[in-house]
Write a protein that holds these residues in place. Structure first.
Motif, PDB file in Angstrom:
ATOM      1  N   LEU A 362       9.698  14.675  -1.301  1.00  0.00           N
ATOM      2  CA  LEU A 362       8.790  13.951  -2.196  1.00  0.00           C
ATOM      3  C   LEU A 362       9.227  12.496  -2.359  1.00  0.00           C
ATOM      4  O   LEU A 362       8.427  11.563  -2.278  1.00  0.00           O
ATOM      5  N   GLU A 363      10.508  12.287  -2.551  1.00  0.00           N
ATOM      6  CA  GLU A 363      11.034  10.941  -2.740  1.00  0.00           C
ATOM      7  C   GLU A 363      10.877  10.115  -1.452  1.00  0.00           C
ATOM      8  O   GLU A 363      10.525   8.941  -1.497  1.00  0.00           O
ATOM      9  N   ARG A 364      11.096  10.744  -0.319  1.00  0.00           N
ATOM     10  CA  ARG A 364      10.938  10.024   0.947  1.00  0.00           C
ATOM     11  C   ARG A 364       9.465   9.732   1.211  1.00  0.00           C
ATOM     12  O   ARG A 364       9.112   8.701   1.757  1.00  0.00           O
ATOM     13  N   TRP A 365       8.615  10.648   0.795  1.00  0.00           N
ATOM     14  CA  TRP A 365       7.174  10.454   0.957  1.00  0.00           C
ATOM     15  C   TRP A 365       6.712   9.240   0.144  1.00  0.00           C
ATOM     16  O   TRP A 365       5.992   8.370   0.628  1.00  0.00           O
ATOM     17  N   ARG A 366       7.187   9.173  -1.115  1.00  0.00           N
ATOM     18  CA  ARG A 366       6.858   8.019  -1.962  1.00  0.00           C
ATOM     19  C   ARG A 366       7.366   6.734  -1.341  1.00  0.00           C
ATOM     20  O   ARG A 366       6.704   5.699  -1.382  1.00  0.00           O
ATOM     21  N   ALA A 367       8.568   6.791  -0.765  1.00  0.00           N
ATOM     22  CA  ALA A 367       9.148   5.603  -0.154  1.00  0.00           C
ATOM     23  C   ALA A 367       8.280   5.118   1.005  1.00  0.00           C
ATOM     24  O   ALA A 367       8.028   3.924   1.145  1.00  0.00           O
ATOM     25  N   VAL A 368       7.802   6.029   1.827  1.00  0.00           N
ATOM     26  CA  VAL A 368       6.944   5.647   2.945  1.00  0.00           C
ATOM     27  C   VAL A 368       5.681   4.949   2.443  1.00  0.00           C
ATOM     28  O   VAL A 368       5.247   3.935   2.996  1.00  0.00           O
ATOM     29  N   LEU A 369       5.113   5.469   1.360  1.00  0.00           N
ATOM     30  CA  LEU A 369       3.922   4.819   0.820  1.00  0.00           C
ATOM     31  C   LEU A 369       4.254   3.404   0.344  1.00  0.00           C
ATOM     32  O   LEU A 369       3.488   2.470   0.565  1.00  0.00           O
ATOM     33  N   ASP A 370       5.415   3.215  -0.301  1.00  0.00           N
ATOM     34  CA  ASP A 370       5.850   1.876  -0.714  1.00  0.00           C
ATOM     35  C   ASP A 370       5.912   0.956   0.499  1.00  0.00           C
ATOM     36  O   ASP A 370       5.449  -0.182   0.465  1.00  0.00           O
ATOM     37  N   GLY A 371       6.519   1.451   1.567  1.00  0.00           N
ATOM     38  CA  GLY A 371       6.675   0.644   2.772  1.00  0.00           C
ATOM     39  C   GLY A 371       5.326   0.274   3.372  1.00  0.00           C
ATOM     40  O   GLY A 371       5.102  -0.873   3.759  1.00  0.00           O
ATOM     41  N   LEU A 372       4.418   1.240   3.435  1.00  0.00           N
ATOM     42  CA  LEU A 372       3.083   0.972   3.986  1.00  0.00           C
ATOM     43  C   LEU A 372       2.346  -0.054   3.133  1.00  0.00           C
ATOM     44  O   LEU A 372       1.724  -0.988   3.647  1.00  0.00           O
ATOM     45  N   ASN A 373       2.436   0.119   1.808  1.00  0.00           N
ATOM     46  CA  ASN A 373       1.751  -0.802   0.915  1.00  0.00           C
ATOM     47  C   ASN A 373       2.317  -2.210   1.023  1.00  0.00           C
ATOM     48  O   ASN A 373       1.572  -3.190   1.041  1.00  0.00           O
ATOM     49  N   ALA A 374       3.644  -2.304   1.089  1.00  0.00           N
ATOM     50  CA  ALA A 374       4.265  -3.629   1.184  1.00  0.00           C
ATOM     51  C   ALA A 374       3.858  -4.286   2.500  1.00  0.00           C
ATOM     52  O   ALA A 374       3.493  -5.469   2.525  1.00  0.00           O
ATOM     53  N   ALA A 375       3.879  -3.529   3.588  1.00  0.00           N
ATOM     54  CA  ALA A 375       3.524  -4.103   4.882  1.00  0.00           C
ATOM     55  C   ALA A 375       2.062  -4.546   4.893  1.00  0.00           C
ATOM     56  O   ALA A 375       1.728  -5.613   5.407  1.00  0.00           O
ATOM     57  N   GLU A 376       1.207  -3.732   4.301  1.00  0.00           N
ATOM     58  CA  GLU A 376      -0.209  -4.096   4.248  1.00  0.00           C
ATOM     59  C   GLU A 376      -0.404  -5.383   3.448  1.00  0.00           C
ATOM     60  O   GLU A 376      -1.112  -6.301   3.865  1.00  0.00           O
ATOM     61  N   ALA A 377       0.257  -5.464   2.285  1.00  0.00           N
ATOM     62  CA  ALA A 377       0.137  -6.664   1.448  1.00  0.00           C
ATOM     63  C   ALA A 377       0.690  -7.879   2.180  1.00  0.00           C
ATOM     64  O   ALA A 377       0.152  -8.987   2.067  1.00  0.00           O
ATOM     65  N   ALA A 378       1.756  -7.676   2.954  1.00  0.00           N
ATOM     66  CA  ALA A 378       2.361  -8.789   3.678  1.00  0.00           C
ATOM     67  C   ALA A 378       1.414  -9.302   4.765  1.00  0.00           C
ATOM     68  O   ALA A 378       1.230 -10.501   4.939  1.00  0.00           O
TER      69      ALA A 378
END
Ligand code: ADP
Ligand code: MG
Length: 507
Positions: A362-378
């Motif tokens: 679950l924690e790794r899943w949340r982390a992946v979403l953070d990474g995807l969101n940050a990359a998209e925003a970037a």
């Protein structure tokens, strides 16, 4: 008496906000610590994620709850930077209160000043930000920075970037990248991380006697009404022979429906109808169809991926666009996953995130979403140097504006908040945060402190990059909550507020 109530409101409210921030500030950044969360059912869960931690607090104080809400909003708008938003908010509130209390500035003036300063700070940030492209190494760097504090962040940021690059050409909607539409992330304990070219459903086929695999067959999404017609079966006084006739009718209808479904040439059927007559299911099994149930919210992405229009009415089945060919459909029976691969529609990938336990996945899943969101925003909105360096740059530029009066008060408050990000990152890494911030300030623009050596370094050269949207959204959120807190001069239910709510948040 009235005087007391006023004093209490500002203090009680700002203390509530500050103590909620205490609960997450030590998690900020790559060296941040984790929190052990224990819910009412005594389930344990280790997290480093701002929003997750805040949502787990049983905060009763309304202002404490406001802080939780800004974190939630940050999560919704950007999907990363929740801790940053909370740390800045607490600092702004603390500093704003100091001006009111110690310097006797009227709250309205402080608030006005903060609004002006936040707006200028966001403008400076926007101008400071630079665009990045899909193929730039900066994309990896943004993902790595966003995941620096997460369990196995480096490994995860690799798969994040890999999945983005796989779908990027087809991920543009309204001129912007929208990865949510083409990268699905599912979690599975005791598995291995995998990037699948296609869609993976956490489902099983309707019956294990159905074929386990279909190659190059046609597929159909069915939203037709498949409910059994049994409304008037048990009418009072109905005779046995009537019931038999009705059963026969039901059987005939089931056959007719399945005939019409199969007349389209479909060999795989994804059923989104809420209730399905067992007789229809039995017909599907008897006729060698691969069928599974899907949820209503799965229909849209599946339709996009498969390149079909879901069949809603019987007459839709006459149309050619309700079916399409798909290279491979199969069930991985060991893991209860149905794979849909090689479709004729839009490209989609599914990232399966594993973990040795349910909590870690679950924690790794949340982390992946953070990474995807940050990359998209970037990619959509440009980047600034991270590690608190962009914040220091803004601080310096705000000072150069040499504002007077109220506006200067606002700048002082906002500057403290900006600086608190780097201070906290370094304090969490075991340094004297204040001292290190001084050293960074004495260095050129874009410099922060290398978290490993403690020496000043150019954050861009170190590959520490944050999407500018994380910073502007966090600043605005912090400004808004500070305004609310400083402007409240009375808590009307003050006597009923449990001061314990605050210490509760600290736990
Ligand atoms: P948030 O919930 O605010 O996203 P994080 O724990 O993800 O909190 O920390 C994000 C902060 O950590 C950003 O300011 C980012 O620039 C900083 N950061 C990430 N990696 C590094 C690094 N290697 N050196 C310094 N700062 C870093
Ligand atoms: Mg983060």
């Amino acid at each position: 008496m009235a005087q007391n109530v006023e004093v209490d409101a500002l203090d009680s409210n700002s203390n509530a906000a500050i103590s909620v921030a205490e609960a997450v500030r030590t998690t900020l950044g790559p060296k941040g610590l984790d929190k052990l969360l224990i819910d009412q059912m005594l389930n344990r869960h280790v997290s480093n994620d701002g929003v997750t931690i805040l949502l787990s607090l049983r905060t009763i104080h309304p202002v404490a709850r406001m802080i939780v809400e800004i974190a939630e909003r940050q999560e919704e708008l950007v999907g990363d930077g929740t801790t940053t938003a909370v740390v800045m908010a607490a600092e702004m509130i603390k500093e704003g209160r100091r001006f009111i209390r110690e310097m006797g500035v009227h709250p309205t003036k402080v608030v006005e000043g903060i609004e002006v300063a936040v707006a200028s700070a966001c403008k400076i940030l926007e101008e400071y930000a630079v665009p990045i492209r899909l193929e730039d190494v900066a994309l990896e760097q943004v993902a790595t920075t966003a995941l620096a504090s997460k369990l196995d962040g480096r490994g995860l940021s690799k798969v994040v970037v890999q999945s983005i690059r796989a779908v990027a050409n087809e991920a543009i909607y309204d001129g912007k990248y929208d990865f949510e539409k083409c990268i699905a992330v599912i979690r599975k304990a005791n598995y291995e991380d995998q990037l699948i070219d296609g869609i993976v459903l956490e489902r099983r086929r309707i019956d294990p006697s159905m074929p386990r695999e279909k190659l190059n067959g046609k597929i159909l999404i069915c939203k037709l009404d498949l409910k059994p017609v049994k409304s008037d079966w048990l009418k009072e006084g109905s005779r046995y022979s009537d019931v038999l006739t009705m059963e026969k009718d039901r059987d005939r209808r089931a056959k007719e429906i399945v005939d019409s479904l199969l007349a389209t040439g479909a060999e795989t059927i994804l059923i989104a109808s809420p209730e399905v007559d067992e007789m229809i299911e039995n017909q599907l099994i008897a006729r060698g169809v691969f069928a599974t149930h899907i949820a209503t919210d799965e229909v849209e992405p599946l339709a996009r991926y498969l390149g079909v229009r879901p069949a809603r009415m019987p007459q839709d089945l006459q149309q050619p666009d309700v079916t399409a060919r798909i290279g491979r459909v199969y069930e991985d029976e060991t893991h209860s996953l149905i794979h849909l691969e090689k479709s004729s529609g839009k490209r989609m990938v599914t990232l399966i995130v594993s973990g040795t336990t349910k909590e870690t996945s679950l924690e790794r899943w949340r982390a992946v979403l953070d990474g995807l969101n940050a990359a998209e925003a970037a990619l959509n909105q440009r980047v600034v140097p991270g590690g608190g360096a962009a914040e220091l740059y803004v601080e310096k530029r705000l000072r150069e504006l040499q504002l007077k009066g109220v506006e200067q008060v606002g700048v002082d408050v906002v500057n403290q908040a900006l600086e608190s990000v780097m201070r906290q990152l370094l304090t969490n890494a075991g340094y004297n945060g204040l001292e290190k911030v001084m050293a960074a300030k004495a260095s050129p623009d874009g410099y922060g402190i290398d978290i490993n050596t403690g020496l000043p370094a150019d954050m861009r050269e170190k590959g520490v990059l944050d999407p500018v949207l994380v910073k502007t959204t966090a600043l605005q959120a912090a400004g808004e909550i500070t305004r609310s807190v400083l402007r409240i001069d009375r808590n009307l239910a003050a006597e009923n507020l449990d001061p314990g709510a605050v210490s509760d948040a600290k736990r």
